[in-house]
Design a protein around this motif. Structure first.
Motif, PDB file in Angstrom:
ATOM      1  N   ARG A 261       0.851  -1.193   0.000  1.00 25.11           N
ATOM      2  CA  ARG A 261       0.000   0.000   0.000  1.00 25.11           C
ATOM      3  C   ARG A 261       0.888   1.246   0.000  1.00 25.11           C
ATOM      4  NH1 ARG A 261      -3.663  -2.547  -1.790  1.00 25.11           N
ATOM      5  NH2 ARG A 261      -5.510  -3.192  -0.674  1.00 25.11           N
TER       6      ARG A 261
ATOM      7  N   THR B  98       0.755   4.037   5.305  1.00 23.72           N
ATOM      8  CA  THR B  98       0.742   3.172   6.481  1.00 23.72           C
ATOM      9  C   THR B  98      -0.682   2.906   6.933  1.00 23.72           C
ATOM     10  OG1 THR B  98       2.892   4.050   7.152  1.00 23.72           O
ATOM     11  CG2 THR B  98       1.611   2.915   8.846  1.00 23.72           C
ATOM     12  N   SER B  99      -1.534   3.922   6.879  1.00 21.84           N
ATOM     13  CA  SER B  99      -2.919   3.721   7.303  1.00 21.84           C
ATOM     14  C   SER B  99      -3.652   2.771   6.360  1.00 21.84           C
ATOM     15  CB  SER B  99      -3.657   5.055   7.409  1.00 21.84           C
ATOM     16  OG  SER B  99      -3.705   5.700   6.153  1.00 21.84           O
ATOM     17  N   GLY B 100      -3.368   2.863   5.075  1.00 23.96           N
ATOM     18  CA  GLY B 100      -3.972   1.943   4.113  1.00 23.96           C
ATOM     19  C   GLY B 100      -3.506   0.515   4.330  1.00 23.96           C
TER      20      GLY B 100
ATOM     21  N   ARG C 145      -2.435  -0.725   7.194  1.00 23.28           N
ATOM     22  CA  ARG C 145      -3.042  -1.184   8.452  1.00 23.28           C
ATOM     23  C   ARG C 145      -4.487  -1.618   8.240  1.00 23.28           C
ATOM     24  NH1 ARG C 145      -3.800   2.136  14.104  1.00 23.28           N
ATOM     25  NH2 ARG C 145      -4.899   0.454  15.143  1.00 23.28           N
ATOM     26  N   SER C 146      -5.241  -0.858   7.505  1.00 26.61           N
ATOM     27  CA  SER C 146      -6.634  -1.183   7.240  1.00 26.61           C
ATOM     28  C   SER C 146      -6.755  -2.492   6.460  1.00 26.61           C
ATOM     29  CB  SER C 146      -7.286  -0.040   6.462  1.00 26.61           C
ATOM     30  OG  SER C 146      -8.600  -0.359   6.123  1.00 26.61           O
ATOM     31  N   THR C 147      -5.916  -2.644   5.454  1.00 31.07           N
ATOM     32  CA  THR C 147      -5.942  -3.865   4.648  1.00 31.07           C
ATOM     33  C   THR C 147      -5.519  -5.073   5.483  1.00 31.07           C
ATOM     34  OG1 THR C 147      -5.458  -2.579   2.672  1.00 31.07           O
ATOM     35  CG2 THR C 147      -5.075  -4.952   2.540  1.00 31.07           C
TER      36      THR C 147
ATOM     37  N   ASP D 185      -5.892  -5.435   8.692  1.00 32.98           N
ATOM     38  CA  ASP D 185      -7.000  -5.731   9.598  1.00 32.98           C
ATOM     39  C   ASP D 185      -8.070  -6.549   8.878  1.00 32.98           C
ATOM     40  OD1 ASP D 185      -8.438  -5.437  12.105  1.00 32.98           O
ATOM     41  OD2 ASP D 185      -9.751  -4.058  11.028  1.00 32.98           O
ATOM     42  N   ASP D 186      -8.447  -6.137   7.680  1.00 33.09           N
ATOM     43  CA  ASP D 186      -9.429  -6.882   6.896  1.00 33.09           C
ATOM     44  C   ASP D 186      -8.929  -8.290   6.589  1.00 33.09           C
ATOM     45  OD1 ASP D 186     -11.074  -4.678   6.872  1.00 33.09           O
ATOM     46  OD2 ASP D 186     -10.584  -4.096   4.806  1.00 33.09           O
ATOM     47  N   TYR D 187      -7.664  -8.391   6.210  1.00 33.64           N
ATOM     48  CA  TYR D 187      -7.092  -9.693   5.855  1.00 33.64           C
ATOM     49  C   TYR D 187      -7.126 -10.663   7.036  1.00 33.64           C
ATOM     50  CZ  TYR D 187      -3.826 -13.393   4.928  1.00 33.64           C
ATOM     51  OH  TYR D 187      -3.270 -14.635   4.793  1.00 33.64           O
TER      52      TYR D 187
END
Length: 85
Positions: free
Chosen positions: A49, A52-54, A56-58, A60-62
């Motif tokens: 990504r 860093t925020s993107g 982290r979000s991905t 979390d979803d994974y």
């Protein structure tokens, strides 16, 4: 600058879990099965990504998707394995 995470996951059936996760992959996510000579097979996912925020979000979803896929594979295995003679 690109941020990268590589996640190695021990699951009950790496092939089935990887196959369950792959449809949600974007162009910046790859999911494979690693078969080391010594050690269990693992699902290996690489995520890239721009922020860093993107990332982290991905991630979390994974993690949620992987846990659900593994749980469903285990549930399916229990229901397809006969305990009757």
């Amino acid at each position: 600058m690109t941020r990268t995470a590589i996640i190695r996951t021990d699951v009950s059936d790496p092939e089935a879990v990887a196959a369950s996760i792959r449809p949600d992959n974007t162009a910046s996510i790859t999911t494979t099965v690693d078969r080391p000579e010594n050690g269990p097979d693992q699902v290996v996912t690489t995520i890239e990504r721009d922020s860093t925020s993107g990332l982290r979000s991905t991630l979390d979803d994974y993690v949620v998707n992987c846990a659900v896929a593994d749980e469903l594979v285990q549930l399916a295995e229990r229901h397809t394995t006969s305990t009757h003679e």
